[in-house]
Structures are given as C-alpha cells and as structure tokens.
Design an enzyme around this catalytic site. Structure first.
Site, PDB file in Angstrom:
ATOM      1  N   ASN A 119       0.862  -1.185   0.000  1.00  0.00           N
ATOM      2  CA  ASN A 119       0.000   0.000   0.000  1.00  0.00           C
ATOM      3  C   ASN A 119       0.900   1.236   0.000  1.00  0.00           C
ATOM      4  OD1 ASN A 119      -1.849   2.007   0.412  1.00  0.00           O
ATOM      5  ND2 ASN A 119      -2.334   1.432   2.524  1.00  0.00           N
ATOM      6  N   GLU A 171      -6.921   4.232   7.659  1.00  0.00           N
ATOM      7  CA  GLU A 171      -6.809   5.683   7.400  1.00  0.00           C
ATOM      8  C   GLU A 171      -8.089   6.211   6.767  1.00  0.00           C
ATOM      9  OE1 GLU A 171      -3.077   5.263   5.388  1.00  0.00           O
ATOM     10  OE2 GLU A 171      -2.257   4.595   7.302  1.00  0.00           O
ATOM     11  N   GLU A 213      -5.316  -5.320  10.490  1.00  0.00           N
ATOM     12  CA  GLU A 213      -4.326  -4.279  10.729  1.00  0.00           C
ATOM     13  C   GLU A 213      -4.687  -3.514  12.006  1.00  0.00           C
ATOM     14  OE1 GLU A 213      -2.317  -3.027   6.882  1.00  0.00           O
ATOM     15  OE2 GLU A 213      -4.236  -1.999   6.866  1.00  0.00           O
ATOM     16  N   HIS A 246      -9.583   0.550   4.787  1.00  0.00           N
ATOM     17  CA  HIS A 246      -8.277   0.816   5.399  1.00  0.00           C
ATOM     18  C   HIS A 246      -8.459   1.760   6.589  1.00  0.00           C
ATOM     19  CE1 HIS A 246      -4.197   2.192   6.070  1.00  0.00           C
ATOM     20  NE2 HIS A 246      -3.822   1.075   5.471  1.00  0.00           N
ATOM     21  N   GLY A 279       2.146   2.161  10.637  1.00  0.00           N
ATOM     22  CA  GLY A 279       3.044   3.291  10.458  1.00  0.00           C
ATOM     23  C   GLY A 279       3.697   3.769  11.742  1.00  0.00           C
ATOM     24  N   LYS A 304       0.100   4.270  -0.298  1.00  0.00           N
ATOM     25  CA  LYS A 304      -0.558   5.456   0.272  1.00  0.00           C
ATOM     26  C   LYS A 304      -0.298   6.680  -0.625  1.00  0.00           C
ATOM     27  CE  LYS A 304       0.236   3.406   4.761  1.00  0.00           C
ATOM     28  NZ  LYS A 304      -0.016   3.522   6.177  1.00  0.00           N
ATOM     29  N   SER A 306       3.314  -2.204  10.409  1.00  0.00           N
ATOM     30  CA  SER A 306       4.765  -2.150  10.604  1.00  0.00           C
ATOM     31  C   SER A 306       5.461  -3.487  10.337  1.00  0.00           C
ATOM     32  CB  SER A 306       5.101  -1.628  12.007  1.00  0.00           C
ATOM     33  OG  SER A 306       4.605  -0.316  12.170  1.00  0.00           O
TER      34      SER A 306
END
Ligand code: PEP
Length: 254
Positions: A11, A100, A170, A98, A176, A13, A216
């Site tokens: 991904n 985010e 996730e 996702h 991140g 991003k 991560s």
C-alpha cells in the site's frame, strides 16, 4: 499458512512521484520475478494506468491494486472514481476499509460495505481491512471489533464472492508506528477472525479465505509473523516503498 497461497500487498498510500513509481515497479518486476507468493501493489490513482501498462509490458504477475473506490457506477460524484474506471485501467484488486479511510477520512461501515460489494459485483478482488484501536485493545475488545467490522463489511457478500475476498487484519496502533503485534497476538486475532468467517459463512469459506497481517511489517519481522498458521501474508505500507525491503518481505511469505 495452511494450503492457502500467501498474498502480500504493498500500500503506497500518498507517496512517490511518477518517476519514482515507475522506477519502483521496474525494480520489483525483476526482484519478484520468481516468487511463489501472490503480490499486489496499490499506487496512488494518478499512476494506475501507466503502471498497469508497465506491468503488462513486463509480463509481470504483480497485480495492480487501488487504495480506494466509490460505490456508485457513474454520475455527479466529484472527485470520486468508479469500479468500472479502475477496471478500465487494469486494476484487479481494491482495498476497502483501510484504517486511514475509517479513522482519518471518516468512512462508515455502511460505506465500506457498499464499496466492498461494488468491487465484488464488478468481478474484481477486495482486500477488506479491519482492526482495533489501541484503547479497544486495552479494553479487551479486539476480537469484538474485528467481528463487528467483518459482519458489517461483508454484509450481502455471498460465499461464492468470498473467493475474491482477502481480509487484512491491521491493528490501528501498529500502522506506520513501528509497533508490531507479537506473532502470538497477531495469530490469536487471526484465529478469531477465521472463527467469525466460519460463523458468517461456513468452515470451508473460513479455511479458504486469506487473512493478511498489516502493521509495521518489515524485512526483519515478516518471517516470524508469516510463520503463524492463520497468517497468510501481509499488507505492507512503509516497507513497500523500498525495493529491497518489499522483496525480502514477499520472499519471507513464500
Ligand atoms: C498499511 O498501510 O496498511 C500499513 C500496514 O502500513 P505500515 O506497514 O507502514 O504500518
């Protein structure tokens, strides 16, 4: 990893420019030429068409993925992109849910479900992302949050369509941040997710569905995570932007 084929997604991003994106794809088509795991990359929208052409020209098995989509098929939805438009430029797999998009952009479970169904109805594959926030983990709600996001996200998705669904677990606090779930904690969450899939569908669907871990994942922790029986690969953010790191992660998957 049972007999499910491992699947690793990158991904990207909102990172890289056109030249960097092209260079990364060029490197990956070489380094990932003979891996047995399935691989997808999810670049930003503006680069999908050209990278799709680049992957085809290289005869690469790397799948082209999109980070998002809108559920309506066409019309007055300024700024949005339809499944048909993604399909048109060679996209094969789409991320939905996702963290985010859930927690930064504010997407609801209802919207995520509509997007998931639109992608599947158009014949493409979905990676449906789920996962708990840190306060939910600390309150012992990890499995309940995952079960809820699965139930909502997959509402109306048929058992036959589940063949084109991958789940990405996730934990939000691991994305991140450099913090990774321990292999044992990740395995426990994955096993619970598989149980929920058996409840929502049946044992056969649960056993066949791939569940990626994301948060991560790096070259130095991938092998340990992917060795867990219910972890079938990963969804990789930061480390998917670097050829050597992403290649090592994919190699760790199989
Ligand atoms: C992600 O973007 O889905 C992700 C897991 O990011 P990172 O690997 O950087 O934590």
């Amino acid at each position: 990893m049972a007999d499910r084929k491992p699947f690793v997604g990158g991904n990207w991003k909102m990172n890289l420019n056109a030249t960097e994106a092209e260079q990364l794809v060029s490197a990956l088509t070489t380094t990932l030429g003979d891996v047995s795991a399935e691989v997808a990359i999810c670049p930003p929208f503006p680069y999908l068409a050209s990278l799709g052409r680049q992957l085809s020209a290289a005869g690469s098995a790397i799948k082209l993925g999109a980070q998002d989509v809108y559920y309506q098929s066409n019309g007055a939805f300024t700024g949005e992109v339809s499944v048909a438009q993604l399909k048109d430029v060679g996209v094969q797999v789409v991320l939905t849910g996702h963290s985010e998009r859930r927690h930064v952009i504010g997407e609801s479970d209802v919207l995520i479900n509509a997007k998931t169904r639109a992608v599947l109805d158009a014949g493409l594959e979905v990676i449906l992302c789920i996962g708990e926030k840190i306060e939910q983990r600390e309150a012992g709600q990890t499995d309940a949050i995952n079960a809820g996001q699965l139930g909502y996200g997959l509402a109306g998705v048929t058992a036959a369509q589940m063949e084109r669904v991958t789940i990405a677990y996730e934990p939000v606090w691991a994305i991140g941040t450099g913090k990774t779930a321990t292999p044992a904690d990740a395995q426990a969450a994955h096993a619970a997710i598989r149980k929920t899939l058996a409840f929502l569908y049946d044992e056969k669907v649960a056993a066949a569905t791939r569940i990626q871990y994301g948060g991560s994942v790096k070259a130095n922790n991938a092998a340990e995570l992917f060795a867990q029986p219910d972890i079938d690969g990963g969804l990789i953010g930061g480390a998917s932007l670097k050829t050597d790191d992403f290649t090592a992660i994919v190699q760790a998957a199989g």
